[in-house]
Design an enzyme around this catalytic site. Structure first.
Site, short mmCIF file in Angstrom:
data_model
loop_
_atom_site.label_atom_id
_atom_site.label_comp_id
_atom_site.label_asym_id
_atom_site.label_seq_id
_atom_site.Cartn_x
_atom_site.Cartn_y
_atom_site.Cartn_z
N SER A 279 33.40 10.15 32.97
CA SER A 279 32.67 11.34 32.62
C SER A 279 33.50 12.06 31.57
O SER A 279 33.97 11.45 30.61
CB SER A 279 32.42 12.21 33.86
OG SER A 279 31.75 13.40 33.53
N LYS B 49 26.66 13.94 30.76
CA LYS B 49 27.84 13.83 31.63
C LYS B 49 27.67 14.61 32.93
O LYS B 49 28.14 14.17 33.98
CB LYS B 49 29.09 14.29 30.87
CG LYS B 49 29.50 13.37 29.74
CD LYS B 49 29.78 11.94 30.21
CE LYS B 49 30.38 11.08 29.12
NZ LYS B 49 30.60 9.68 29.57
N TYR C 82 25.51 15.82 25.06
CA TYR C 82 26.63 15.13 25.71
C TYR C 82 26.86 15.69 27.12
O TYR C 82 26.97 14.93 28.09
CB TYR C 82 27.89 15.28 24.86
CG TYR C 82 29.09 14.55 25.39
CD1 TYR C 82 29.18 13.16 25.30
CD2 TYR C 82 30.16 15.24 25.96
CE1 TYR C 82 30.30 12.49 25.78
CE2 TYR C 82 31.28 14.57 26.43
CZ TYR C 82 31.34 13.19 26.34
OH TYR C 82 32.45 12.54 26.81
#
Length: 290
Positions: A134, A152, A148
């Site tokens: 992650s 994650k 993003y």
């Protein structure tokens, strides 16, 4: 006993550092990348100890073929490392839906696809270890990283569910949350777009920081690789592991603020029950297994 690893995104960055460390330790490796020619030097140096394979993690058929090739070559997979990923910087307003989908498909769906591809195998083996890369961006949502961080944060939630479901089969799950490491993640692998002037103090600040931080990140990829190998050898590895002093500092600060806010608003939160103050049956996931 030597382990068999499958690492996605083995051609660069932390994935490359880990691939080299795994092979140097004497373990076996299925090293994957979109372009396996970038892994040719590993085959030359380590011969039959490594199998290189072309893999797009968003392709379910390719994921299945990679797992089948690993089993055919080495007989099992002990550790899957979902490392493949990237993150561009830009405002949510200016990031196209095409870019959003691409980042989410690689970072989140790629992780889901690869994890699902090994579950039945590891369950049949009686164990295994799934390691998800992650990011500190999976715990904190910095300006400019909407796509993003959405991906994650998804990896974190998916992995929390995954570990509860597969731990009875001896399958371990660890989420690695790196801060800044001296790889090309902030360089060639990232598109930095300051965008319109209205975002100069938010997204623009992130872009400027990223450019200035590149090459000065505190994280050493070789040390990160050594830690991951150590974690893979533990009987009881952590579920989450921050990597880097910057990650620790940022997440500790954010978590403290989150806890303080929850406490401040607790009375309002619990006031929505039919009978505020009544004893509530614990949720299934709050009960310790066994």
């Amino acid at each position: 006993m030597s382990k068999v690893w499958l690492i996605t995104g083995s051609s660069r960055g932390l994935g490359r550092a880990l691939a080299e460390a795994v092979l140097a330790s004497g373990d076996y490796l299925v090293a994957t990348a979109r372009n396996p020619e970038q892994l040719a030097d590993l085959s030359k140096r380590y011969g039959h100890q490594v199998l290189t394979f072309a893999l797009d993690v968003t392709d379910e058929a390719a994921a299945t073929a990679t797992v089948e090739a690993a089993v055919k070559t080495f007989g099992r997979i002990d550790v899957l490392v979902n490392n493949a990923g990237y993150g561009n910087v830009g405002s949510i307003e200016d990031t196209s839906l095409v870019d959003f989908r691409a980042q989410i498909e690689t970072n989140l769906l790629g992780t889901i696809i690869m994890s699902k591809a090994v579950i039945a195998l590891m369950r049949g083996q009686g164990g295994g270890h799934i390691i998800q890369f992650s990011s500190v961006g999976g715990r904190i949502g910095p300006a400019g990283r909407g796509a993003y961080s959405a991906a994650k944060f998804g990896v974190e939630g998916f992995s929390e569910v995954l570990t509860k479901e597969v731990s009875p089969f001896g399958i371990k799950v660890t989420v690695i949350e790196p801060g800044g490491f001296r790889t090309d993640f902030a360089g060639a692998s990232t598109v930095l777009a300051e965008g319109r002037a209205e975002y100069a103090e938010t997204v623009g600040a992130t872009v400027r920081f990223q450019r200035e931080y590149d090459g000065r990140q505190p994280g050493d990829p070789a040390k990160a690789a050594a830690v991951v190998i150590h974690i893979a050898g533990l009987e009881e590895p952590p579920f989450r592991l921050l990597l880097g002093s910057d990650a620790v500092r940022s997440v500790e600060k954010a978590d403290a603020a989150r806890i303080a806010a929850d406490r401040e608003w607790r009375a309002v939160s619990v006031s929505t029950d039919f009978e505020p103050g009544a004893d509530i049956e614990p949720m299934p996931w709050e009960k310790k297994a066994g």
